[in-house]
Motif scaffolding. Structure first.
Motif, PDB file in Angstrom:
ATOM      1  N   GLY A  94       3.094  -9.731  29.165  1.00 53.87           N
ATOM      2  CA  GLY A  94       2.916 -10.946  28.200  1.00 53.87           C
ATOM      3  C   GLY A  94       3.593 -10.885  26.964  1.00 53.87           C
ATOM      4  O   GLY A  94       3.349 -11.793  26.006  1.00 53.87           O
ATOM      5  N   GLY A  95       4.439  -9.806  26.730  1.00 53.47           N
ATOM      6  CA  GLY A  95       4.939  -9.771  25.400  1.00 53.47           C
ATOM      7  C   GLY A  95       6.281 -10.722  24.921  1.00 53.47           C
ATOM      8  O   GLY A  95       6.389 -10.851  23.876  1.00 53.47           O
ATOM      9  N   THR A  96       6.781 -10.993  26.087  1.00 50.99           N
ATOM     10  CA  THR A  96       7.999 -12.056  25.793  1.00 50.99           C
ATOM     11  C   THR A  96       7.643 -13.088  27.037  1.00 50.99           C
ATOM     12  O   THR A  96       7.400 -13.033  28.134  1.00 50.99           O
ATOM     13  N   THR A  97       7.895 -14.539  26.338  1.00 55.38           N
ATOM     14  CA  THR A  97       7.907 -15.696  26.969  1.00 55.38           C
ATOM     15  C   THR A  97       9.185 -16.356  26.810  1.00 55.38           C
ATOM     16  O   THR A  97       9.968 -16.308  25.827  1.00 55.38           O
ATOM     17  N   TYR A  98       9.649 -17.061  27.951  1.00 59.48           N
ATOM     18  CA  TYR A  98      10.883 -17.855  27.649  1.00 59.48           C
ATOM     19  C   TYR A  98      10.530 -19.309  28.639  1.00 59.48           C
ATOM     20  O   TYR A  98       9.928 -19.423  29.520  1.00 59.48           O
ATOM     21  N   TYR A  99      11.168 -20.412  27.640  1.00 62.37           N
ATOM     22  CA  TYR A  99      11.026 -21.552  28.240  1.00 62.37           C
ATOM     23  C   TYR A  99      12.331 -22.371  28.465  1.00 62.37           C
ATOM     24  O   TYR A  99      13.464 -21.990  27.768  1.00 62.37           O
ATOM     25  N   ALA A 100      12.316 -23.481  29.486  1.00 63.23           N
ATOM     26  CA  ALA A 100      13.261 -24.326  29.633  1.00 63.23           C
ATOM     27  C   ALA A 100      13.158 -25.302  28.390  1.00 63.23           C
ATOM     28  O   ALA A 100      12.164 -25.530  27.871  1.00 63.23           O
ATOM     29  N   ASP A 101      14.386 -25.558  27.846  1.00 63.20           N
ATOM     30  CA  ASP A 101      14.616 -26.602  26.590  1.00 63.20           C
ATOM     31  C   ASP A 101      13.725 -27.550  26.609  1.00 63.20           C
ATOM     32  O   ASP A 101      12.955 -27.946  25.849  1.00 63.20           O
ATOM     33  N   PRO A 102      13.316 -28.665  27.767  1.00 61.56           N
ATOM     34  CA  PRO A 102      12.501 -29.726  27.540  1.00 61.56           C
ATOM     35  C   PRO A 102      11.094 -29.169  27.350  1.00 61.56           C
ATOM     36  O   PRO A 102      10.264 -30.068  26.885  1.00 61.56           O
ATOM     37  N   GLU A 103      10.516 -27.926  27.553  1.00 59.27           N
ATOM     38  CA  GLU A 103       9.242 -27.539  27.650  1.00 59.27           C
ATOM     39  C   GLU A 103       8.985 -26.816  26.148  1.00 59.27           C
ATOM     40  O   GLU A 103       7.876 -26.720  25.964  1.00 59.27           O
ATOM     41  N   LYS A 104       9.921 -26.540  25.620  1.00 60.98           N
ATOM     42  CA  LYS A 104       9.736 -25.790  24.437  1.00 60.98           C
ATOM     43  C   LYS A 104       9.019 -26.503  23.391  1.00 60.98           C
ATOM     44  O   LYS A 104       9.422 -27.692  22.961  1.00 60.98           O
ATOM     45  N   GLY A 105       8.211 -25.852  22.955  1.00 61.81           N
ATOM     46  CA  GLY A 105       7.140 -26.555  21.770  1.00 61.81           C
ATOM     47  C   GLY A 105       5.972 -27.508  22.443  1.00 61.81           C
ATOM     48  O   GLY A 105       4.881 -28.072  21.920  1.00 61.81           O
ATOM     49  N   ARG A 106       6.008 -27.732  23.692  1.00 64.10           N
ATOM     50  CA  ARG A 106       5.000 -28.515  24.510  1.00 64.10           C
ATOM     51  C   ARG A 106       4.140 -27.652  25.288  1.00 64.10           C
ATOM     52  O   ARG A 106       2.920 -28.067  25.739  1.00 64.10           O
ATOM     53  N   PHE A 107       5.035 -26.660  26.108  1.00 59.64           N
ATOM     54  CA  PHE A 107       4.337 -25.960  27.038  1.00 59.64           C
ATOM     55  C   PHE A 107       4.167 -24.374  26.556  1.00 59.64           C
ATOM     56  O   PHE A 107       4.893 -23.975  25.557  1.00 59.64           O
ATOM     57  N   THR A 108       3.039 -23.751  26.985  1.00 61.04           N
ATOM     58  CA  THR A 108       2.694 -22.281  26.705  1.00 61.04           C
ATOM     59  C   THR A 108       2.538 -21.687  28.037  1.00 61.04           C
ATOM     60  O   THR A 108       1.286 -21.977  28.570  1.00 61.04           O
ATOM     61  N   ILE A 109       2.987 -20.456  27.971  1.00 60.07           N
ATOM     62  CA  ILE A 109       2.883 -19.725  29.257  1.00 60.07           C
ATOM     63  C   ILE A 109       2.046 -18.411  28.728  1.00 60.07           C
ATOM     64  O   ILE A 109       2.392 -17.848  27.733  1.00 60.07           O
ATOM     65  N   SER A 110       0.894 -17.867  29.517  1.00 58.80           N
ATOM     66  CA  SER A 110       0.554 -17.009  28.986  1.00 58.80           C
ATOM     67  C   SER A 110      -0.336 -16.123  30.156  1.00 58.80           C
ATOM     68  O   SER A 110      -0.301 -16.841  31.334  1.00 58.80           O
ATOM     69  N   ARG A 111      -0.941 -15.086  30.039  1.00 63.06           N
ATOM     70  CA  ARG A 111      -1.552 -14.205  31.365  1.00 63.06           C
ATOM     71  C   ARG A 111      -2.461 -13.637  30.855  1.00 63.06           C
ATOM     72  O   ARG A 111      -2.430 -13.011  29.462  1.00 63.06           O
ATOM     73  N   ASP A 112      -3.383 -13.157  31.759  1.00 65.72           N
ATOM     74  CA  ASP A 112      -4.736 -12.400  31.590  1.00 65.72           C
ATOM     75  C   ASP A 112      -4.532 -11.347  32.794  1.00 65.72           C
ATOM     76  O   ASP A 112      -5.182 -11.588  33.775  1.00 65.72           O
TER      77      ASP A 112
END
Length: 124
Positions: free
Chosen positions: A55-73
Motif C-alpha cells: 500500500g506504500g505506492t499508488t498510481y492512477y490513470a490521468d483522468p482519475e488523478k485527484g478524484r479517485f483513491t485506491i487503498s488496501r487493508d
C-alpha cells in the motif's frame, strides 16, 4: 489461487461519490499487487488505479488523478476504490485484479486474477 469479489457499485448522480470494495479470498493477499480497471460498453478495458502489496505506492490513470483513491487493508484482505466527483464518462463495469510482485502494474495482461466486476452508472 485468489478469488476476488467486487461490491459497492450502483447508480449515482454526477458529482456524487461511491466506494468500491474488492474482497479477496485465498492465501497471501498481502503479497499481491492490486489494480482497478473499468470497461464501458463497446470499449476496451482501461486501467484506473494500482497499488503495491504494502500500500506504500499508488498510481492512477490521468483522468482519475485527484478524484479517485485506491487503498488496501491487508488485515481485511480488501482493496478499495474511493471515487469522488463522478462524471457520466465514469460509467462502466469496474474490475479489480491481483498479481504477485513488488511493484504496481498498469497493463491488464500483467494481472493474473480478476473479479466479476461491479456496475457503476453515473447520471447527468
Amino acid at each position: 489461487q485468489v478469488q476476488l469479489v467486487e461490491s459497492g457499485g450502483g447508480l449515482v448522480q454526477a458529482g456524487g461519490s461511491l466506494r468500491l470494495s474488492c474482497a479477496a479470498s485465498g492465501r497471501a493477499f498481502s503479497s499481491y499487487a492490486m489494480g482497478w480497471f473499468r470497461q464501458a460498453p463497446g470499449k476496451e478495458r482501461d486501467f484506473v488505479a494500482a497499488i503495491t502489496w504494502s500500500g506504500g505506492t499508488t498510481y492512477y490513470a490521468d483522468p482519475e488523478k485527484g478524484r479517485f483513491t485506491i487503498s488496501r487493508d491487508n488485515a481485511k484482505n480488501t482493496v478499495y476504490l474511493q471515487m469522488n466527483d463522478l462524471k457520466p464518462e465514469d460509467t462502466a463495469v469496474y474490475y479489480c485484479a491481483a498479481r504477485g510482485g513488488r511493484m504496481f502494474y498498469i497493463k491488464s495482461y500483467e494481472y493474473e486474477y480478476w473479479g466479476q466486476g461491479t456496475q457503476v452508472t453515473v447520471s447527468s
